[in-house]
Design an enzyme around this catalytic site. Sequence first.
Site, PDB file in Angstrom:
ATOM      1  N   TRP A 171       0.848  -1.185   0.000  1.00 44.60           N
ATOM      2  CA  TRP A 171       0.000   0.000   0.000  1.00 44.60           C
ATOM      3  C   TRP A 171       0.890   1.244   0.000  1.00 44.60           C
ATOM      4  CZ3 TRP A 171      -2.074   2.628   4.879  1.00 44.60           C
ATOM      5  CH2 TRP A 171      -3.037   3.600   4.562  1.00 44.60           C
ATOM      6  N   ASP A 252      -1.043  -6.276   9.132  1.00 51.80           N
ATOM      7  CA  ASP A 252      -1.996  -5.237   8.732  1.00 51.80           C
ATOM      8  C   ASP A 252      -3.248  -5.982   8.275  1.00 51.80           C
ATOM      9  OD1 ASP A 252      -1.919  -2.358   6.428  1.00 51.80           O
ATOM     10  OD2 ASP A 252      -3.487  -3.165   7.724  1.00 51.80           O
ATOM     11  N   LYS A 288     -13.430  -1.229   5.754  1.00 52.51           N
ATOM     12  CA  LYS A 288     -14.050  -1.980   4.667  1.00 52.51           C
ATOM     13  C   LYS A 288     -15.069  -2.992   5.148  1.00 52.51           C
ATOM     14  CE  LYS A 288     -10.084  -0.457   2.701  1.00 52.51           C
ATOM     15  NZ  LYS A 288      -9.079   0.321   3.470  1.00 52.51           N
TER      16      LYS A 288
END
Lengths: 442, 424
Positions: A171, A252, A288
């Site tokens: 990311w 993560d 999300k």
Amino acid sequence: MERRLGVLSRHLGSHSPPMASGNPSEMLFPSPTAGFHGDSVFANLVQAPEDPILGVTVAYNKDPSPVKVNLGVGAYRTEEGKPLVLNVVRQAEQLLVNDRSRVKEYLPITGLADFNKLSSKLIFGSDSPAIRENRVTTVQCLSGTGSLRVGAEFLAKHYHQRVIYIPHPTWGNHPKVFTLAGLSVKTYRYYDPATRGLNFQGLLEDLGSAPSGAIVLLHACAHNPTGVDPTIEQWEQIRQLMRSKALLPFFDSAYQGFASGSLDADAQPVRLFVADGGELLAAQSYAKNMGLYGERVGALSIVCKSADVAAKVESQLKLVIRPMYSNPPIHGASIVATILKDSELYREWTIELKAMADRIISMRHQLFDALRARGTPGDWTHIIKQIGMFTFTGLNTQQVAFMTQEYHIYMTSDGRISMAGLSSRTVPHLADAIHAAVTRIN
Amino acid sequence: MASTIPDEMLGPAPTSGSHGPSVFADVVQAPEDPILGVTVAYNKDPSPVKVNLGVGAYRTEEGKPLVLNVVRRAEQMLVNDGSRVKEYLPITGLADFNKLSAKLIFGVDSPAIQEKRVTTVQCLSGTGSLRVGAEFLARHYHQRTIYIPLPTWGNHPKVFALAGLFVKTYRYYDPATRGLNFQGLLEDLSAAPSGAIVLLHACAHNPTGVDPTFEQWEQIRQLMRSKTLLPFFDSAYQGFASGNLDADAQSVRLFVEDGGELLAAQSYAKNMGLYGERVGALSIVCKTADVATKVESQLKLVIRPMYSSPPIHGASIVATILKDREMYHEWTIELKAMADRIISMRHQLFEALRAKGTPGDWTHIIKQIGMFTFTGLNTEQVAFMTKEYHIYMTSDGRISMAGLSSKTIPHLADAIHEAITCVN
């Protein structure tokens, strides 16, 4: 200038006694004590470049084309192309806001206690020995980013090794989060462009040559941006290697439940590491999987060898958080806690979550089928093998630019597309664009 | 992926994780935050007469937290609006909120705003605004020293140090007068290196409640501009101090009106009672619109690696209230009621001590402004009051007037009286 003088004179005239100089007009002209002499103290600043990921949406918004598609930011969209607030979230929010006994007092520095307990059970499993043995400290943070930053600052202050290895690619915001926290960032091989899969050999070699004790960032599932995850057997090998070299795992976890549709399945890699009794950090995001993006809800957990160490670690985490923003925001965490602690709301959540994951998987199959039907050159099976919100198409920057220019398709320049941004309606348009890009541009 | 972990993968092995000590074995237990630790101790006390005068959160006459009516209304509107979504805000936060916040503090007719010389970014209440501003300065400003008043809010030094600034102090409070050491303040700021940053409490100084007069602010402004000291305002009590939003912003506006540059951190924790929602804003007033644009772009690079973007809920409540004339009006009424109750507590406490003939000059109780009174009690007297009277306050003798009620004032007055007469 004159307006400023006028305002200043009204100010001085109405509020203050005569000044020592005695002559009012001397107060009004630029003097050494006016503020507007000289350059800005920030005159040498340069314009920072737009964030590459968020810049995609900026560009998309400017495009007037009626056929434009935004496959940039990883935020879920419905089949109608609209953002989605989960029913169960709206229900929880109504309960909270209609409860007149609720107040808006400061949370503790570590956040909402219920939320923290429920979050660690969610990721580690409700029967996790680490939790039962009180070896886990969990603190509420601002979504995934905030959890990563707090964890990294803690490590930079208290851990003996200040290097973190991050997968290549990862990311876009990861390197800056860790650097600003005070860690040095190195990479380990991860993605294999040739297979559009995992470069497992390279991964093992690079972690194998990392210094003992180095921190290693691991995407718990649905690797961003590639969508390529290790198998559980590969995870076990990674675990053995890391433990043998005392490498510290920092997970993560931004897509638990969102990747496969199963909350437990998506937490397997994390639980594998916890089950061996060792230590690790885990950053959780509810952006999300609960659609709570803008509410900034997340948690940082640190699994320690003993309850005693966990208590000390927690006390030191507070010293990272307090000078950053004092304590975390109450609203989003309250929504999460409301849902997680109610068996009916929890169940409803898992159903809505699976529906989102299933729609994305369906988009993968539709896109794959559309490219196959067009006879688009190349092997496109990675579209259905990759997992999570994103597909790493393998398109190069020229092809990407072509697709944006000619087909008004917006994605990050590394060829990453957000499947959540697709619908049955827009898949054909995307397939046309990919086909044209692959056949015309190299 | 398999849904269960095979047995052979479990259990200690050379590659298990359970060998050896914790990698965090050397981490020491950090001391409890001194301010928040007061409430921790208060909560543990079983006494029915205990009073919590620690944390600065408003309490009603009944001793309860307060959610403003206008906040409940705004929240209902937002949650009942089925068209609202929970998408990420921009890195700089909710645009409406930012514009309205700048107008609130600088004034709706501020030339700096009209000339687009102000960049405002939504941050996490006052603390977050201070931290983002300080990190920005540590990275982009030529002088990395910040002068903070002595005393100041306990968290200030750490916020600035962790952001990368060096912290020095300037004299502020005069224990002899329980007022402002203005001479000391001017001397210390005069001796500061050119360009140094100076933290200024916009109003209702925390913890002392001692504010400069408007004339003193003008002298401070002149001195600072003559030495190009950079003002960094902490505005946590606008409207809460005097009951008037414009009056409480005068110090900040004085500096803006001279055309110069400054930073201002705003909090809505107290004046809108939004404490736990973490709503605030950082504004940087620049010489030109061009510079303001560049500054904003660089602020994003501070925020994005810290938490990506700020939380939507609290800022939406604020924007809803500030942009609606009727709700704004209702807010100012509820705000004034809070400020008035606190001022009333000041007077009641002063009267109670006078009625008891408590030795000493207690006029500072009614001269100081805002949520806190710096009583002047020493640490022994404070400890005595906690032990014998179950009155909880920070060890520097700071009491939160918001934590008092007509019912508890007599008890506090008794405690102060005995502490003064029996403990030295």
